[in-house]
Write a protein that holds these residues in place. Structure first.
Motif, mmCIF file in Angstrom:
data_model
loop_
_atom_site.group_PDB
_atom_site.id
_atom_site.type_symbol
_atom_site.label_atom_id
_atom_site.label_comp_id
_atom_site.label_asym_id
_atom_site.label_seq_id
_atom_site.Cartn_x
_atom_site.Cartn_y
_atom_site.Cartn_z
ATOM 1 N N LEU A 6 0.929 -0.988 0.125
ATOM 2 C CA LEU A 6 0.123 -0.012 0.203
ATOM 3 C C LEU A 6 1.018 1.011 0.093
ATOM 4 N N LEU A 7 0.333 2.267 -0.790
ATOM 5 C CA LEU A 7 1.356 3.695 -0.548
ATOM 6 C C LEU A 7 0.904 4.436 0.016
ATOM 7 N N THR A 8 1.609 5.174 0.943
ATOM 8 C CA THR A 8 1.276 5.927 1.110
ATOM 9 C C THR A 8 0.712 7.652 0.602
ATOM 10 N N PRO A 9 -0.159 8.234 0.835
ATOM 11 C CA PRO A 9 -0.850 9.102 0.098
ATOM 12 C C PRO A 9 0.655 10.128 -0.398
ATOM 13 N N ALA A 10 1.224 10.844 0.216
ATOM 14 C CA ALA A 10 2.307 11.727 -0.653
ATOM 15 C C ALA A 10 2.670 10.684 -1.653
ATOM 16 N N GLN A 11 3.116 8.923 -1.070
ATOM 17 C CA GLN A 11 3.650 8.216 -2.478
ATOM 18 C C GLN A 11 2.265 7.743 -3.690
ATOM 19 N N LEU A 12 1.145 8.243 -3.078
ATOM 20 C CA LEU A 12 -0.030 8.198 -4.458
ATOM 21 C C LEU A 12 1.030 9.378 -5.078
ATOM 22 N N GLU A 13 -0.044 10.388 -4.219
ATOM 23 C CA GLU A 13 0.478 11.472 -5.747
ATOM 24 C C GLU A 13 1.689 11.875 -6.264
ATOM 25 N N ALA A 14 2.686 11.129 -5.894
ATOM 26 C CA ALA A 14 4.232 11.525 -6.465
ATOM 27 C C ALA A 14 4.172 10.466 -7.568
ATOM 28 N N ARG A 15 3.687 9.067 -7.440
ATOM 29 C CA ARG A 15 3.176 8.303 -8.800
ATOM 30 C C ARG A 15 2.375 8.910 -9.941
ATOM 31 N N LEU A 16 1.614 9.800 -9.380
ATOM 32 C CA LEU A 16 -0.164 10.556 -9.951
ATOM 33 C C LEU A 16 1.190 11.114 -11.369
ATOM 34 N N ARG A 17 1.558 12.447 -9.858
ATOM 35 C CA ARG A 17 2.551 13.610 -11.115
ATOM 36 C C ARG A 17 3.598 12.695 -11.807
ATOM 37 N N ALA A 18 3.843 12.359 -11.388
ATOM 38 C CA ALA A 18 5.622 10.996 -12.088
ATOM 39 C C ALA A 18 4.396 10.618 -13.403
ATOM 40 N N ILE A 19 3.292 10.319 -13.921
ATOM 41 C CA ILE A 19 2.643 9.766 -14.774
ATOM 42 C C ILE A 19 2.175 11.488 -15.584
ATOM 43 N N GLY A 20 1.831 12.077 -15.051
ATOM 44 C CA GLY A 20 1.517 13.341 -16.222
ATOM 45 C C GLY A 20 2.942 13.877 -16.453
ATOM 46 N N ALA A 21 4.061 14.328 -15.723
ATOM 47 C CA ALA A 21 5.005 13.822 -15.904
ATOM 48 C C ALA A 21 6.089 12.884 -17.402
ATOM 49 N N GLU A 22 4.859 11.721 -17.290
ATOM 50 C CA GLU A 22 5.719 11.241 -18.864
ATOM 51 C C GLU A 22 4.804 10.893 -20.035
ATOM 52 N N ARG A 23 3.527 11.414 -19.604
ATOM 53 C CA ARG A 23 2.338 11.224 -20.624
ATOM 54 C C ARG A 23 1.622 11.917 -20.902
ATOM 55 N N ARG A 213 -4.087 8.023 -15.968
ATOM 56 C CA ARG A 213 -3.244 6.934 -17.933
ATOM 57 C C ARG A 213 -3.925 6.577 -18.697
ATOM 58 N N PHE A 214 -5.139 6.335 -18.358
ATOM 59 C CA PHE A 214 -6.244 6.689 -19.585
ATOM 60 C C PHE A 214 -6.409 7.955 -20.597
ATOM 61 N N LYS A 215 -6.612 8.226 -19.332
ATOM 62 C CA LYS A 215 -7.220 10.119 -19.550
ATOM 63 C C LYS A 215 -6.439 10.894 -20.106
ATOM 64 N N CYS A 216 -4.293 10.501 -19.920
ATOM 65 C CA CYS A 216 -3.462 11.209 -20.608
ATOM 66 C C CYS A 216 -3.470 10.930 -22.224
ATOM 67 N N GLU A 217 -4.355 9.283 -22.235
ATOM 68 C CA GLU A 217 -3.831 8.425 -23.631
ATOM 69 C C GLU A 217 -4.786 9.598 -24.067
ATOM 70 N N VAL A 218 -6.161 9.371 -23.672
ATOM 71 C CA VAL A 218 -7.621 10.600 -25.314
ATOM 72 C C VAL A 218 -6.833 11.275 -25.326
ATOM 73 N N LEU A 219 -6.299 12.537 -24.511
ATOM 74 C CA LEU A 219 -5.821 13.478 -25.089
ATOM 75 C C LEU A 219 -4.117 13.152 -26.327
#
Length: 248
Positions: A6-23, A213-219
């Motif tokens: 299980l990710l901590t809330p901070a780790q989850l946010e970091a993972r989400l921001r990494a997705i945006g940075a890449e995609r 990731r799906f939403k990034c792929e839509v755009l």
């Protein structure tokens, strides 16, 4: 920590921001062309026309999501997104402001609103997003909106780049983006907080990340279609907008 821990809330946010940075679609070559002034008027028209379909359907997406929310407090917050795009009256809201942009670019408003000249891939991508919000869990539907975390950067690039490089746009025609500079961060902050508080299992956290990731792929897919049709190799599908015909 194991890969399935299980990710901590901070780790989850970091993972989400990494997705945006890449995609996130600010990385797409079409946007680099748009913002640097390397598109012609017809290509900018094609972008604004096809993007309108996405703008038009945002309230439809949010209405589908709203219909699934049982918590009145959450409904009150989320319905503001519909107001932001539809406005409180005719001529108000984000959709109306986007139509001011297409008007300023010389596009026939009836043609824009009808959607008859869209790229097929634009229509399919937008409908895929609406279906995702209708069919997936409420948590995933809310998480799919998190592309707004990355919107202010691309808006700043777009407005400054287009004003500097195109004599056929003005600050007034780009007014849509002024309101989004404060609306998008507010919406994103709320959705991010919701996701961090409600993704309580690793399975839910992974689903949240997949939704973004799906939403990034839509755009991204919408820009792929624009690039293919209007930049290289200029394969415009039958029935889609043709800049030369619009000019004529």
């Amino acid at each position: 920590m194991g890969d399935d821990a299980l990710l901590t809330p901070a780790q989850l946010e970091a993972r989400l921001r990494a997705i945006g940075a890449e995609r996130y679609h600010d990385k797409h070559p079409f946007h680099h062309l748009l913002h640097s002034g390397r598109l012609n008027r017809g290509q900018v028209q094609a972008w604004a026309l096809n993007r309108f379909e996405y703008q038009r359907c945002i309230p439809l997406k949010d209405a589908a999501l709203l219909a699934r929310i049982e918590d009145p407090q959450l409904r009150r917050v989320w319905r503001q997104r519909i107001v932001d795009h539809d406005g409180e009256r005719d001529g108000d809201g984000g959709i109306a402001r986007w139509l001011h942009l297409t008007d300023a670019l010389g596009l026939d408003r009836a043609m824009v609103e009808s959607g008859r000249a869209l790229l097929p891939a634009t229509r399919f991508a937008v409908q895929a997003y609406i279906h995702f919000v209708r069919e997936r869990s409420l948590l995933e539907a809310i998480a799919s909106s998190l592309t707004e975390l990355f919107a202010p950067t691309i808006i700043g690039q777009r407005v400054s780049g287009m004003l500097a490089n195109y004599d056929f746009v003005s600050r007034q025609s780009l007014a849509y983006f002024d309101s989004r500079l404060h609306q998008a961060p507010q919406d994103a902050d709320f959705a991010l907080d919701y996701v961090k508080r409600h993704a309580l299992t690793r399975e839910q956290q992974d689903a949240v990340c997949a939704a973004l990731r799906f939403k990034c792929e839509v755009l991204w897919s919408m820009l792929d279609a624009l690039h293919l049709a209007y930049v290289e190799p200029r394969l415009i599908p039958p029935g889609a907008f043709r800049p030369d015909e619009a000019a004529a």
